[in-house]
Scaffold this motif. Structure first.
Motif, PDB file in Angstrom:
ATOM      1  N   GLU A  60       0.826  -1.202   0.000  1.00  0.00           N
ATOM      2  CA  GLU A  60       0.000   0.000   0.000  1.00  0.00           C
ATOM      3  C   GLU A  60       0.864   1.257   0.000  1.00  0.00           C
ATOM      4  OE1 GLU A  60      -2.867  -0.171   3.174  1.00  0.00           O
ATOM      5  OE2 GLU A  60      -3.543  -2.152   2.572  1.00  0.00           O
ATOM      6  N   ALA A  61       0.235   2.392  -0.318  1.00  0.00           N
ATOM      7  CA  ALA A  61       0.972   3.657  -0.350  1.00  0.00           C
ATOM      8  C   ALA A  61       0.050   4.787   0.086  1.00  0.00           C
ATOM      9  CB  ALA A  61       1.488   3.942  -1.754  1.00  0.00           C
ATOM     10  N   VAL A  62       0.619   5.805   0.643  1.00  0.00           N
ATOM     11  CA  VAL A  62      -0.095   7.035   0.968  1.00  0.00           C
ATOM     12  C   VAL A  62       0.171   8.000  -0.182  1.00  0.00           C
ATOM     13  CG1 VAL A  62      -0.196   8.995   2.555  1.00  0.00           C
ATOM     14  CG2 VAL A  62       0.155   6.688   3.452  1.00  0.00           C
ATOM     15  N   VAL A  63      -0.885   8.613  -0.719  1.00  0.00           N
ATOM     16  CA  VAL A  63      -0.723   9.632  -1.754  1.00  0.00           C
ATOM     17  C   VAL A  63      -1.533  10.855  -1.369  1.00  0.00           C
ATOM     18  CG1 VAL A  63      -0.271   8.008  -3.638  1.00  0.00           C
ATOM     19  CG2 VAL A  63      -2.598   8.756  -3.197  1.00  0.00           C
ATOM     20  N   ARG A  64      -1.106  11.994  -1.862  1.00  0.00           N
ATOM     21  CA  ARG A  64      -1.826  13.245  -1.638  1.00  0.00           C
ATOM     22  C   ARG A  64      -2.542  13.611  -2.928  1.00  0.00           C
ATOM     23  NH1 ARG A  64       2.271  16.735  -1.454  1.00  0.00           N
ATOM     24  NH2 ARG A  64       0.861  18.461  -1.062  1.00  0.00           N
ATOM     25  N   ILE A  65      -3.820  13.970  -2.794  1.00  0.00           N
ATOM     26  CA  ILE A  65      -4.642  14.382  -3.934  1.00  0.00           C
ATOM     27  C   ILE A  65      -5.206  15.763  -3.590  1.00  0.00           C
ATOM     28  CG2 ILE A  65      -6.701  13.848  -5.304  1.00  0.00           C
ATOM     29  CD1 ILE A  65      -4.608  11.706  -5.635  1.00  0.00           C
TER      30      ILE A  65
END
Length: 87
Positions: A60-65
Motif C-alpha cells: 500500500e501507499a499514501v498519496v496526496r490528492i
C-alpha cells in the motif's frame, strides 16, 4: 486491465499530474497523486484506529490528492456505481 481515464488535475503542468482512473473490471478507483512528506507518511503510519493495523503495508501507499479534484473522484465513484446497476 483497461483503465477508464476520468480526469487530471487542471492546475498541474507537464511535470506533475495527479490523475483519476476507474478500473471497471476490478471495481476500483486508481489514483495518482503526490508522494507525502516523510513526516506526513510517518504520521499516517502511526495512527491507531480501531480495526486498522498500525503502519503502512508494503503493498500500500499514501498519496496526496488536491481537494480541487473532488469532482473527478465523485465522477469515478459514479462510474463504478452505474456499472453496478448495469450488472
Amino acid at each position: 486491465m483497461a483503465l477508464q481515464f476520468i480526469g487530471i488535475d487542471p492546475q498541474t503542468g507537464d511535470e506533475e499530474s495527479p490523475t483519476v482512473w476507474v478500473d471497471r473490471e476490478k471495481r476500483e478507483l486508481v489514483l495518482q497523486g503526490w508522494r507525502p512528506s516523510p513526516e506526513l507518511e510517518a504520521e499516517c503510519a502511526a495512527l491507531e484506529i480501531p480495526g486498522h493495523a498500525v503502519g503502512i503495508p508494503d503493498t500500500e501507499a499514501v498519496v496526496r490528492i488536491p481537494a480541487r479534484m473532488v469532482d473527478m473522484i465523485r465522477e469515478a465513484c459514479d462510474v463504478l456505481e452505474r456499472a453496478d446497476h448495469v450488472r
